[in-house]
Design a protein around this motif. Structure first.
Motif, PDB file in Angstrom:
ATOM      1  N   HIS A  52      -1.755   3.275  -2.450  1.00  0.00           N
ATOM      2  CA  HIS A  52      -2.978   2.763  -2.111  1.00  0.00           C
ATOM      3  C   HIS A  52      -3.708   3.904  -1.769  1.00  0.00           C
ATOM      4  O   HIS A  52      -3.873   4.483  -0.809  1.00  0.00           O
ATOM      5  CB  HIS A  52      -3.202   1.762  -1.459  1.00  0.00           C
ATOM      6  CG  HIS A  52      -4.566   0.991  -1.263  1.00  0.00           C
ATOM      7  ND1 HIS A  52      -4.847   0.256  -0.475  1.00  0.00           N
ATOM      8  CD2 HIS A  52      -5.429   1.042  -2.320  1.00  0.00           C
ATOM      9  CE1 HIS A  52      -6.466  -0.301  -0.663  1.00  0.00           C
ATOM     10  NE2 HIS A  52      -6.779   0.337  -1.924  1.00  0.00           N
ATOM     11  N   CYS A  98       0.888  -1.108   0.140  1.00  0.00           N
ATOM     12  CA  CYS A  98      -0.075   0.072  -0.048  1.00  0.00           C
ATOM     13  C   CYS A  98       1.033   1.205  -0.013  1.00  0.00           C
ATOM     14  O   CYS A  98       0.425   2.202  -0.666  1.00  0.00           O
ATOM     15  CB  CYS A  98      -0.874   0.051   1.189  1.00  0.00           C
ATOM     16  SG  CYS A  98      -2.000  -1.302   1.073  1.00  0.00           S
ATOM     17  N   CYS A 156      -6.173   4.599   1.461  1.00  0.00           N
ATOM     18  CA  CYS A 156      -5.533   3.617   2.405  1.00  0.00           C
ATOM     19  C   CYS A 156      -4.578   4.231   3.578  1.00  0.00           C
ATOM     20  O   CYS A 156      -3.737   4.905   3.239  1.00  0.00           O
ATOM     21  CB  CYS A 156      -4.900   2.387   1.848  1.00  0.00           C
ATOM     22  SG  CYS A 156      -4.176   1.130   2.805  1.00  0.00           S
ATOM     23  N   TRP A 206      -4.178  -5.287  -3.077  1.00  0.00           N
ATOM     24  CA  TRP A 206      -3.651  -4.484  -1.944  1.00  0.00           C
ATOM     25  C   TRP A 206      -3.141  -5.481  -0.746  1.00  0.00           C
ATOM     26  O   TRP A 206      -3.896  -6.190  -0.105  1.00  0.00           O
ATOM     27  CB  TRP A 206      -4.458  -3.378  -1.641  1.00  0.00           C
ATOM     28  CG  TRP A 206      -4.568  -2.536  -2.898  1.00  0.00           C
ATOM     29  CD1 TRP A 206      -5.837  -2.399  -3.706  1.00  0.00           C
ATOM     30  CD2 TRP A 206      -3.563  -1.534  -3.581  1.00  0.00           C
ATOM     31  NE1 TRP A 206      -5.650  -1.505  -4.666  1.00  0.00           N
ATOM     32  CE2 TRP A 206      -4.332  -0.868  -4.731  1.00  0.00           C
ATOM     33  CE3 TRP A 206      -2.394  -1.157  -3.233  1.00  0.00           C
ATOM     34  CZ2 TRP A 206      -3.793  -0.044  -5.317  1.00  0.00           C
ATOM     35  CZ3 TRP A 206      -1.815  -0.171  -4.043  1.00  0.00           C
ATOM     36  CH2 TRP A 206      -2.491   0.475  -5.127  1.00  0.00           C
ATOM     37  N   CYS A 228      -3.288  -4.476   2.158  1.00  0.00           N
ATOM     38  CA  CYS A 228      -4.048  -4.133   3.346  1.00  0.00           C
ATOM     39  C   CYS A 228      -5.361  -5.366   3.042  1.00  0.00           C
ATOM     40  O   CYS A 228      -6.092  -5.793   4.199  1.00  0.00           O
ATOM     41  CB  CYS A 228      -4.847  -2.752   3.322  1.00  0.00           C
ATOM     42  SG  CYS A 228      -5.527  -2.238   1.849  1.00  0.00           S
TER      43      CYS A 228
HETATM   44 ZN   LIG Z   1      -4.133  -0.376   1.038  1.00  0.00          ZN
END
Ligand SMILES: [Zn+2]
Length: 112
Positions: free
Chosen positions: A46, A41, A49, A91, A93
């Motif tokens: 990202h 990320c 995020c 991603w 996350c």
């Molecule tokens: Zn992320």
């Protein structure tokens, strides 16, 4: 890696690290002609995020570097698509929530 395990559990056949493809996808599903890019990320920024928060110091170093990463990602995705590959970005996350990754992978099994 959990993405691999989930794909295996869904019965998706895959290959790892196709270095001959743009962006060196982490996994490819040849039958679905889909390339999976697992993105950190921060490195890949990202959007929205919390793991992608911009650095607070040495901005003159980081900002161009991160912008270059993003530009490179975009080019890799365009190149993959030009070669007829569908691109799936997972991603970092999302890998902490297996359900998200599973539903993304399950979509590959839907006849299009
Ligand atoms: Zn992320």
């Amino acid at each position: 890696m959990m993405v691999r395990r989930l794909a295996h559990g869904l019965g998706l056949r895959f290959r790892l690290h196709r270095r001959d493809l743009p962006g060196t996808p982490d996994i490819v599903f040849p039958r679905q002609r889909t390339a999976v890019l697992v993105h950190g990320c921060f490195w890949h920024q990202h959007e929205g995020c919390r793991l992608a928060r911009q650095p607070k110091s040495r901005l003159d170093y980081w900002l161009p570097k991160l912008a270059r990463n993003k530009a490179r990602d975009r080019i890799a995705q365009e190149d993959l698509q030009a070669l007829g590959w569908q691109v799936l970005v997972i991603w970092e996350c999302e890998t902490k929530t297996p359900e998200i990754v599973r539903s993304k992978l399950e979509e590959l099994l839907q006849p299009s």
